[in-house]
Write an enzyme that holds these catalytic residues in place. Structure first.
Site, PDB file in Angstrom:
ATOM      1  CE  LYS A  93      27.436   2.204  43.818  1.00 11.13           C
ATOM      2  NZ  LYS A  93      26.756   1.358  42.816  1.00 11.13           N
ATOM      3  CB  VAL A 121      21.365   4.898  48.909  1.00  6.07           C
ATOM      4  CG1 VAL A 121      22.000   4.682  50.281  1.00  6.07           C
ATOM      5  CG2 VAL A 121      21.908   6.168  48.285  1.00  6.07           C
ATOM      6  N   GLY A 134      20.657  -0.725  47.931  1.00  2.00           N
ATOM      7  CA  GLY A 134      19.838  -1.688  47.191  1.00  2.00           C
ATOM      8  C   GLY A 134      18.384  -1.765  47.585  1.00  2.00           C
ATOM      9  N   GLY A 146      31.560 -13.613  43.658  1.00  2.00           N
ATOM     10  CA  GLY A 146      30.836 -12.557  42.965  1.00  2.00           C
ATOM     11  C   GLY A 146      30.441 -11.402  43.876  1.00  2.00           C
ATOM     12  CD  GLU A 155      32.167  -4.395  40.323  1.00  2.00           C
ATOM     13  OE1 GLU A 155      32.585  -4.360  39.150  1.00  2.00           O
ATOM     14  OE2 GLU A 155      31.083  -3.915  40.662  1.00  2.00           O
ATOM     15  CE  LYS A 159      26.088   2.107  47.315  1.00  2.00           C
ATOM     16  NZ  LYS A 159      26.694   0.770  47.596  1.00  2.00           N
TER      17      LYS A 159
END
Lengths: 431, 431
Positions: free
Chosen positions: A105, A132, A134, A187, A190, A205
């Site tokens: 992206k 965009v 997933g 997770g 980040e 996106k």
């Protein structure tokens, strides 16, 4: 065709997922395409490293040319991330007449139009569904499914990290910092969450979505961005009390020939389809003049969901290869870019401020609004624990951004106003 | 190509919408296809009749051959409904090498595979996006967007009339008959609502969806159907109390090589994405092994939403015409049909029954369940106003349909049981 050969740039989370989906669904792919799909080479940073997926070591290389210049490779799958270096690789791949599927992206938001035009010149496909939301096939939805309609509004919850954080804060009454740490442990966030919580990831996106949906080249710089780092528990409690849910919303709106695109924490009325999209899920709401309200919901990230989008794009490329019609699916934007000015951007706003608790304060505040053409949907005043202070919370009716900024500046100049604690856009349902 | 000519069969609600969408979006269509789209002829029952859309009288005809045999017509759009007569027309159109776009679920659920094979033989496209869930591009979602995944579950709210009725009954505490009359007045329900409220309309759509999603020819007769006519206010109150929402759900489930497809009123746990799909809206939830949970939401009927799907299909046909690749998009089912037996169909069940209020009754009832391998998620007993009677409401854990039917029959034989008032399938979220 005897078989189709694929080269992969990057073998991290998404890359490993791509290898797994290709291996696990070889039968289905064969049935759809009529030949096997073979992974021929994968570019990695380190060859000897433990990975999420077993790959024959002979397939791994640290030299990009082993993928980009191999004449037997038909399709290059780019899942390595980063922008400038990767752009160079993809230009090279396209000039070698290789089709490209990318999940990047960051790259597509900045260099999308250029790369699409190089692809077309070389009669190659360049697909980017995975960039965009997933696993949600939203780009196809815009390009094919709603091909006959005029789309006037796209609203997206297109970042799973921030949606996870806001959901937990709202439902469990926890603080931003507290939930962010949990998200990092799980997770979902980040170690450096800046691009997510600051709204930049969503903005990328939205640039891609609005370019496609409005048939107009929207650049990343055209998107106004505000993140969720300043959202407080108090704001969420008021939102709930008023019948709204706080979400980080990417909002792209077209009126006549002009558009606005922004990303900001937004109070959505609880009956809006996006308001029940919780946790790390993504959803894109699309309003078309003929079709009305539609919404596409699903996982916005993750190894296998994103890989599904990548491999579905590969199937698209391979069907085109079988028919000999690659390089025909991009549509040049129909309209020149025209962005709305602040005087043309209308919305409702939530405002929370602390004031002196004395005669005439509410009156001087409300007259600041009415002078600038703004009226109220809701007003609430509560005493504050500290002496002689009160908290005023209100939601305006539709007002232009220009006037709303004027109101904020005039409120700041009132001596009775001790501080504007928060402001948010408010979405009351249909545009 | 100088222009593309379209013939329309039927100019009712959807047909008028198709004419409007083509006229209003002529610029967008031209931009995407590169030539104008012209409506050349429309088959109608009566030529002189007031319509929702203005059409030049010279375009109207009562003779189907004026559409089917006109060599200048490239695409036949079928929006007239009915099955046998229409099937004949479409076979004729395909044999005349005309591409077909249809919104006819009744026809596609029964003759879909036959018509698709005739289309392929004649190198013609046959698209039918509008036949399922109106404006939601769900068939493309299954065929293209999730092309790389293995879909194991499709759950659909695919009938707007019944969703409107159940939503109003749940949220406003009203009776079935009362809401049905309102729906008829508002035009959400037909004068004869049997096909909707009896579940047949949903079953047709589930046959089409499961055939495509599982790559297996599922016939309408393979779908087990139960409508909403027996749903009572009491059932809805218990559903709410237990944290569930009642919806008419089309449920298609694949395990290994076998599938089950059914349509029945179902209690959905409130966290399920489908549970907040209200009023006349439709949504299809798709679970894929790699992608996980996705959902496609939008208007399931109506003139313009359905017309959007029809015209988007037309755009697909016209893009293929431009590239010379029509007749290549159908995929022959990959798997032979294998339906699950009752001993292989597992689910949770809701049960409400009236019993004698005396010592040992609950114990004899629960032992009937445990003897047949069923245990409980919830059990609730309430006294009834009439003397010495009680109401027992329960939700089981997963149990096979075979065992559940045995349980029902054994309960009916107990003298203490005065009547099984209702049973519903229960969906606790993921499969």
């Amino acid at each position: 065709m005897e078989s189709i050969s694929v080269g992969i740039l990057g073998l991290g989370t998404v890359g490993s997922g791509v290898v797994k989906v290709i291996e696990n669904h070889q039968d289905k792919l064969f049935h759809q395409i009529g030949c096997p799909v073979e992974i021929k080479k994968a570019l990695v940073k380190e060859v000897n490293k433990t990975r999420d997926v077993e790959v024959d070591l002979s397939l791994l290389t640290q030299n990009p040319n082993d993928v980009l210049l191999d004449p037997e490779i038909d399709i290059v799958v780019e899942v390595m991330g980063s922008v400038e270096e990767t752009r160079g690789y993809l230009v090279q791949a396209l000039e070698q007449k290789k089709h490209v599927v990318t999940a990047n992206k960051d790259l597509m938001a900045v260099h999308g139009p250029e790369l699409l035009s190089i692809a077309e010149k070389n009669q190659c496909d360049l697909f980017y569904e995975a960039s965009v939301a997933g696993g949600i096939p939203i780009l196809r939805g815009l390009k094919d499914g709603l091909a006959s309609d005029r789309i006037t509004k796209i609203m997206g919850i297109v970042n799973g990290t921030t949606n996870f954080i806001l959901t937990k804060m709202s439902k469990e009454g926890r603080s931003y910092d507290d939930v962010l740490s949990e998200a990092q442990q799980l997770g979902f966030a980040e170690a450096d969450p800046t691009a997510d919580v600051g709204g930049l990831d969503s903005a990328r996106k939205m640039a891609i979505l609005s370019t496609l949906g409005f048939s107009m080249n929207i650049d990343l710089d055209d998107v106004q961005v505000e993140g969720i780092t300043e959202v407080t528990e108090e704001d969420l409690q008021y939102a709930e009390q008023f019948g709204y849910t706080m979400k980080l919303i990417g909002n792209a709106h077209r009126q006549g020939t002009k558009v606005e695109v922004n990303v900001e924490p937004t109070l959505l009325v609880n009956t809006h389809p996006l308001s029940s999209v919780d946790d790390e899920y993504n959803a894109v709401y699309v309003y078309g003049e003929a079709v009305g309200e539609t919404m596409f919901y699903g996982p916005g990230a993750g190894s296998l969901p994103t890989a599904t989008a990548v491999v579905s794009d590969m199937v698209g490329v391979m069907r085109n290869m079988r028919l000999g019609v690659n390089g025909n699916s991009s549509v040049i934007p129909e309209f020149p870019k025209q962005l709305k000015g602040k005087e043309e951007i209308y919305s409702k706003h939530f405002l929370r401020l602390h004031v002196e608790d004395e005669v005439g304060v509410l009156s001087s505040i409300t007259s600041t609004f009415s002078k600038n053409g703004a009226s109220f949907e809701k007003v609430l005043q509560n005493p504050l624990p500290s002496e002689k202070r009160a908290e005023i919370v209100l939601i305006t009716h539709q007002v232009s951004l220009e006037n709303f900024e004027k109101i904020l500046s005039e409120l700041n100049d009132l001596t009775a106003v001790h501080g504007i604690k928060s402001t948010y856009r408010v979405e009351g349902g249909k545009s």
